[in-house]
Design a protein around this motif. Structure first.
Motif, PDB file in Angstrom:
ATOM      1  N   PRO A  90       0.698  -1.276   0.001  1.00 52.54           N
ATOM      2  CA  PRO A  90      -0.034   0.000  -0.021  1.00 52.54           C
ATOM      3  C   PRO A  90       0.886   1.081   0.156  1.00 52.54           C
ATOM      4  CG  PRO A  90      -0.868  -1.559   1.556  1.00 52.54           C
ATOM      5  CD  PRO A  90       0.535  -2.106   1.292  1.00 52.54           C
ATOM      6  N   ALA A  91       2.067   1.154   0.557  1.00 56.62           N
ATOM      7  CA  ALA A  91       2.830   2.343   0.865  1.00 56.62           C
ATOM      8  C   ALA A  91       3.347   2.786  -0.799  1.00 56.62           C
ATOM      9  CB  ALA A  91       4.116   2.138   1.614  1.00 56.62           C
ATOM     10  N   ARG A  92       3.597   1.607  -1.549  1.00 55.44           N
ATOM     11  CA  ARG A  92       4.055   1.934  -2.960  1.00 55.44           C
ATOM     12  C   ARG A  92       3.110   2.599  -3.725  1.00 55.44           C
ATOM     13  NH1 ARG A  92       8.172   0.768  -5.953  1.00 55.44           N
ATOM     14  NH2 ARG A  92       9.173  -0.329  -4.236  1.00 55.44           N
ATOM     15  N   THR A 122      12.956  -2.306  -0.434  1.00 55.85           N
ATOM     16  CA  THR A 122      12.187  -3.545  -0.977  1.00 55.85           C
ATOM     17  C   THR A 122      12.788  -4.097  -2.039  1.00 55.85           C
ATOM     18  OG1 THR A 122      10.835  -1.937  -2.276  1.00 55.85           O
ATOM     19  CG2 THR A 122      10.023  -2.826  -0.067  1.00 55.85           C
ATOM     20  N   GLN A 123      14.329  -3.496  -2.246  1.00 58.41           N
ATOM     21  CA  GLN A 123      15.005  -4.172  -3.039  1.00 58.41           C
ATOM     22  C   GLN A 123      14.500  -4.042  -4.664  1.00 58.41           C
ATOM     23  OE1 GLN A 123      16.442  -8.099  -2.240  1.00 58.41           O
ATOM     24  NE2 GLN A 123      17.006  -7.528  -0.373  1.00 58.41           N
ATOM     25  N   GLN A 124      13.929  -2.828  -4.930  1.00 58.02           N
ATOM     26  CA  GLN A 124      13.279  -2.752  -6.220  1.00 58.02           C
ATOM     27  C   GLN A 124      14.159  -1.410  -6.788  1.00 58.02           C
ATOM     28  OE1 GLN A 124       9.156  -2.417  -4.820  1.00 58.02           O
ATOM     29  NE2 GLN A 124       8.542  -3.624  -6.656  1.00 58.02           N
ATOM     30  N   ALA A 145      23.465   2.025  -5.570  1.00 50.83           N
ATOM     31  CA  ALA A 145      24.451   1.043  -6.111  1.00 50.83           C
ATOM     32  C   ALA A 145      25.218   0.270  -5.306  1.00 50.83           C
ATOM     33  CB  ALA A 145      25.581   1.895  -6.795  1.00 50.83           C
ATOM     34  N   VAL A 146      25.465   0.559  -3.923  1.00 51.47           N
ATOM     35  CA  VAL A 146      26.062  -0.246  -2.734  1.00 51.47           C
ATOM     36  C   VAL A 146      25.080  -1.224  -2.293  1.00 51.47           C
ATOM     37  CG1 VAL A 146      27.058  -0.207  -0.502  1.00 51.47           C
ATOM     38  CG2 VAL A 146      27.417   1.675  -2.111  1.00 51.47           C
ATOM     39  N   PHE A 147      23.773  -0.816  -2.361  1.00 56.16           N
ATOM     40  CA  PHE A 147      22.797  -1.879  -1.699  1.00 56.16           C
ATOM     41  C   PHE A 147      22.630  -2.996  -2.867  1.00 56.16           C
ATOM     42  CE2 PHE A 147      20.735   1.770   0.802  1.00 56.16           C
ATOM     43  CZ  PHE A 147      21.672   1.609   1.722  1.00 56.16           C
ATOM     44  N   CYS A 148      22.398  -2.494  -4.266  1.00 55.83           N
ATOM     45  CA  CYS A 148      22.162  -3.741  -5.063  1.00 55.83           C
ATOM     46  C   CYS A 148      23.425  -4.449  -5.464  1.00 55.83           C
ATOM     47  CB  CYS A 148      21.394  -2.975  -6.024  1.00 55.83           C
ATOM     48  SG  CYS A 148      22.341  -2.013  -7.231  1.00 55.83           S
ATOM     49  N   ASP A 149      24.634  -3.786  -5.221  1.00 56.42           N
ATOM     50  CA  ASP A 149      25.836  -4.457  -5.874  1.00 56.42           C
ATOM     51  C   ASP A 149      25.566  -4.489  -7.183  1.00 56.42           C
ATOM     52  OD1 ASP A 149      28.441  -5.225  -5.975  1.00 56.42           O
ATOM     53  OD2 ASP A 149      28.045  -7.375  -5.061  1.00 56.42           O
TER      54      ASP A 149
END
Length: 214
Positions: A90-92, A122-124, A145-149
């Protein structure tokens, strides 16, 4: 509100909480169309423990009042509430509507920023990159960029741009992590050490220093 975010004295926090709530409530009573004050009430009710006056139902009530006056900002307020409650679907939806219906560029940027943070969490990552590039916010592009590598070259460039505008321990730390991932260990050590000198309390920085010293 700034003092309330920094003090750790519980009695002082309680006094400040009731003072902030009273001031915001009075402002809204005198000026019902003051949407910034209503948004501050939403933030107060969501972020404040119930013992200090927090109340999710009152936050939603303010969001409804905001929506009557500005549909896009009302969606943002609801999205913010859902996000803080970790109800991410719902937040999205609410934040996407807030971006679509934003009545001003400033309010659109606000919704985009929060949609970006939600997308990081949420890794989107494609959405996160898109939101922070549009705002624009090079620091958050680099963090993504760091979070998703992924998109490491883009992240490095973004963090260097951020640092040219403003020195930041966090930006140097994230730049160090990206350089490490890209195989530039000397550069990574340099940036992590610089970040440590600025702020040794950054989460994870001690482990990064130890790892890079091997």
């Amino acid at each position: 509100m700034a003092e309330a975010e920094t003090t750790t004295n519980p009695l002082r926090l309680l006094a400040l909480a009731f003072k902030i709530k009273d001031e915001l409530t009075q402002t809204v009573a005198l000026a019902p169309d003051n949407l910034e004050a209503r948004l501050d009430l939403v933030r107060f009710y969501v972020r404040t423990p119930s013992v200090f006056g927090g109340d999710a139902n009152l936050a939603r009530s303010q969001a409804r009042e905001i929506a009557i006056r500005d549909a896009g900002l009302g969606h943002y307020a609801n999205g913010y509430i859902f996000y803080r409650e970790q109800i991410y679907g719902p937040a999205r939806r609410e934040l996407l509507e807030a971006v679509r219906l934003a009545s001003t560029a400033e309010r659109k940027a606000l919704a985009m920023r929060w949609l970006g943070w939600l997308s990081q969490e949420t890794q989107q990552y494609a959405t996160a990159f898109a939101m922070f590039s549009a705002v624009p916010d090079p620091y958050e592009v680099g963090r993504t960029a760091v979070f998703c590598d992924c998109e490491l070259e883009r992240g490095e460039a973004a963090l260097r741009e951020s640092l040219r505008a403003k020195s930041s321990a966090q930006a140097r730390y994230y730049l160090g992590l990206i350089l490490e991932k890209r195989g530039d260990l000397a550069g990574a050590r340099r940036e992590v050490e610089a970040a440590y000198r600025l702020d040794p309390k950054i989460a994870g920085i001690k482990d990064a220093r130890k790892r890079l010293r091997k």
